[in-house]
Design an enzyme around this catalytic site. Structure first.
Site, PDB file in Angstrom:
ATOM      1  CB  CYS A 121      27.292  -5.138 -18.296  1.00  0.00           C
ATOM      2  SG  CYS A 121      27.007  -6.690 -17.431  1.00  0.00           S
ATOM      3  CG  ASP A 164      26.282  -5.155 -12.805  1.00  0.00           C
ATOM      4  OD1 ASP A 164      25.772  -4.332 -12.011  1.00  0.00           O
ATOM      5  OD2 ASP A 164      27.139  -5.990 -12.447  1.00  0.00           O
ATOM      6  NE  ARG A 202      27.478  -4.159  -9.702  1.00  0.00           N
ATOM      7  CZ  ARG A 202      28.539  -4.948  -9.541  1.00  0.00           C
ATOM      8  NH1 ARG A 202      29.274  -4.854  -8.445  1.00  0.00           N
ATOM      9  NH2 ARG A 202      28.873  -5.830 -10.463  1.00  0.00           N
ATOM     10  CG  HIS A 218      30.590  -3.343 -15.303  1.00  0.00           C
ATOM     11  ND1 HIS A 218      30.546  -3.941 -14.072  1.00  0.00           N
ATOM     12  CD2 HIS A 218      29.811  -4.095 -16.125  1.00  0.00           C
ATOM     13  CE1 HIS A 218      29.774  -5.013 -14.124  1.00  0.00           C
ATOM     14  NE2 HIS A 218      29.304  -5.124 -15.358  1.00  0.00           N
ATOM     15  CB  CYS A 262      32.075  -7.659 -15.414  1.00  0.00           C
ATOM     16  SG  CYS A 262      30.921  -8.400 -16.594  1.00  0.00           S
TER      17      CYS A 262
END
Length: 194
Positions: free
Chosen positions: A39, A41, A43, A98, A101
């Site tokens: 992803c 993302d 993080r 993850h 999400c």
């Protein structure tokens, strides 16, 4: 932006000199063994999670770690997959979802995405979700669905037929740092003993 430029300064001063030989080698060699699809993302940092050195992972990051099934027409994800498999010869492909999400949360909770049409259109590539489905369950179903979508790409299909590549489905748990490998039935198996 100041933080980024300070980071570049620290990289050039502290990191690069310690790895100068590696970077000199990488300037003429690009042979990652793993395609890592995760992803976008912030993080989720594949190189940090796997403790990989530069040059070890070929990384594709998309919202929701989505891998659209192969279609005709220009497609940056498909081109990157083809390059990793057909040109670089990666031997492993990891699709890594993850916890927490945002894309899967939007689907599971049926968020109104009418003001974000590009996001809504992109999420049509995800595993079906909605209703009372829990985000955690949808994250897992989606990783498995995206792993299955990989096989629709001709370069991956050829590599699978030749037993030259192995597909993996992982879920990274942000608060605990654990990574689990999913089987075909979403059976959890730890990737690493933590």
């Amino acid at each position: 932006m100041h933080d980024l430029t300070e980071g570049v300064t620290r990289f050039r001063r502290d990191v690069y000199p310690a790895k100068a030989e590696l970077f000199a080698h990488l300037a003429a060699t690009h042979r990652p063994k793993t395609l890592f699809i995760s992803c976008s993302d912030a993080r989720v940092v594949p190189e940090l999670i796997t403790q990989s050195e530069p040059g070890e992972l070929f990384v594709i990051r998309t919202a929701g770690n989505l891998v659209p099934a192969r279609t005709t027409g220009p497609d940056g994800v498909a081109a990157s997959i083809e390059y990793a498999v057909a040109v670089l010869g990666v031997t492993d492909i990891v699709v890594c979802g993850h916890s927490a999400c945002g894309a899967m949360t939007a689907l599971a909770e049926q968020h109104d995405l009418s003001a974000a049409p590009a996001i809504a259109d992109w999420l049509r590539h995800a595993a079906p979700g909605g209703g009372s489905q829990q985000v955690e369950a949808l994250v897992r179903e989606n990783v498995l669905a995206q792993r299955a979508n990989l096989a629709t790409h001709p370069a991956v299909a050829r590599a699978l037929a030749a037993k030259a590549v192995t597909l993996h489905a992982w879920v990274y748990d942000i608060p605990t740092g654990t990574v689990e490998q999913l089987g075909d039935t979403a059976t959890r198996r730890p990737v690493l003993a933590v």
